[in-house]
Design a protein around this motif. Structure first.
Motif, short mmCIF file in Angstrom:
data_model
loop_
_atom_site.label_atom_id
_atom_site.label_comp_id
_atom_site.label_asym_id
_atom_site.label_seq_id
_atom_site.Cartn_x
_atom_site.Cartn_y
_atom_site.Cartn_z
N SER A 1 -44.77 41.38 -47.90
CA SER A 1 -43.97 42.54 -47.50
C SER A 1 -43.80 43.46 -48.70
CB SER A 1 -42.60 42.09 -46.98
OG SER A 1 -41.75 43.20 -46.79
N SER A 2 -43.92 44.76 -48.46
CA SER A 2 -43.72 45.74 -49.53
C SER A 2 -42.29 46.26 -49.57
CB SER A 2 -44.69 46.92 -49.34
OG SER A 2 -44.45 47.55 -48.09
N THR A 3 -41.48 45.86 -48.60
CA THR A 3 -40.11 46.36 -48.52
C THR A 3 -39.07 45.25 -48.56
OG1 THR A 3 -40.19 46.33 -46.09
CG2 THR A 3 -40.82 48.38 -47.19
N GLN B 1 -37.46 37.96 -53.52
CA GLN B 1 -38.66 37.75 -54.34
C GLN B 1 -38.99 36.27 -54.41
OE1 GLN B 1 -40.67 40.08 -56.17
NE2 GLN B 1 -41.96 38.27 -56.24
N ALA C 1 -38.57 46.05 -54.85
CA ALA C 1 -38.85 46.64 -53.54
C ALA C 1 -38.06 47.92 -53.30
CB ALA C 1 -38.53 45.64 -52.44
N LYS D 1 -37.15 51.65 -53.63
CA LYS D 1 -37.78 52.90 -54.03
C LYS D 1 -36.72 53.85 -54.60
CE LYS D 1 -41.44 52.56 -50.59
NZ LYS D 1 -42.11 53.21 -49.44
#
Length: 268
Positions: free
Chosen positions: A165-167, A171, A8, A10
């Motif tokens: 959720s992408s952020t 996991q 997650a 970046k």
């Protein structure tokens, strides 16, 4: 099972926990071998573990299989029971934390396991030896939970469906299927169960939510009655049926009771 989610981040090189993430990736391969393991698989670790050890706790439903994998692979899985008892997961402070985990109240459910994990990771670096970013500080708590930022736990056993959720920084690792079913009592003995045939899920939901009689696959109509009320008799032409709920504190655990309720007490 819930662990750290490095994907997650970046702009940060993806990393993995060498021992645990690798173990999680082969769960599907080892599951068949460990499900039948008995004896030591049901036990807590023998005592406090080393600061770099991977520790987890949480749902009772997946406790035995995770204990077996822990024994085979080399991490730690703390039991959910006895509820309210005390455990000391780490023998000393786990760097880079400066807070000792100490003696805490054993996480007894998947929810408490997740709270314990979030509190353990709070305000600690997401990537080892890299000061930033850090895990957000959680406000979640339960009596006797791990101190904030103590790194008591590195994963949690959970049967709760994750929210996409992408952020997110945790996991979810699926490794098994868990389900609920229907059971009836014995047809002999002092209190025999005289139920023939089977019911569909929608029929069971109707009986549990409305008390309406339902016709089983054998053609017999069964009417739920209140056993505490002698005046509650079955409808004409129907046979009385006594509906039961999972016992509080049963081996299925609180998470399975919630899943049972969401299945049989919901229509739609």
């Amino acid at each position: 099972m819930v662990v750290r989610n490095f994907s997650a981040l970046k702009g940060v090189k993806r990393m993995k926990l060498k021992s645990f993430i690798g173990a999680a990736s082969v769960c599907a391969l080892v599951l068949g071998a460990v499900v039948g393991v008995a004896g030591p698989a049901a036990a807590d670790p023998s005592g406090p573990t080393t600061p770099i050890n991977i520790d987890g706790s949480g749902a009772e439903a997946t406790q035995d299989v995770m204990n077996a994998m822990a024994n085979s692979i080399g991490f730690s899985s703390w039991n959910a029971t006895p509820a309210g008892s005390l455990i000391t997961p780490k023998a000393t402070i786990a760097p880079p934390s400066t807070v000792h985990c100490g003696t805490i109240t054993r996480p007894n459910t998947d929810v408490e396991g997740l709270i314990a994990l979030r509190r353990s990771l709070s305000d600690t670096p997401v990537i080892p030896n890299v000061p930033l970013p850090k895990y957000p500080i959680t406000a979640a708590n339960y009596p006797g939970a791990p101190p904030i930022g103590s790194l008591c736990f590195q994963y949690a056993r959970s049967t709760v469906r994750p929210v996409a959720s992408s952020t997110g920084l945790l996991q979810y690792v699926p490794f098994a299927l868990d389900a609920v079913g229907v059971a009836v009592g014995p047809n002999t003995g002092a209190n025999p169960t005289l139920i023939g045939g089977t019911f569909t899920l929608s029929q069971l939901q109707m009986m549990y939510t409305t008390g309406a009689p339902q016709t089983a696959s054998n053609g017999v109509s069964y009417d739920p009655v209140d056993t505490s009320n002698p005046a509650d008799l079955p409808a004409p032409g129907s046979t009385a049926i006594h509906l039961l709920l999972p016992k509080a504190g049963a081996g299925t655990g609180a998470s399975s009771r919630r899943r049972w309720a969401s299945t049989f007490l919901s229509r739609g």
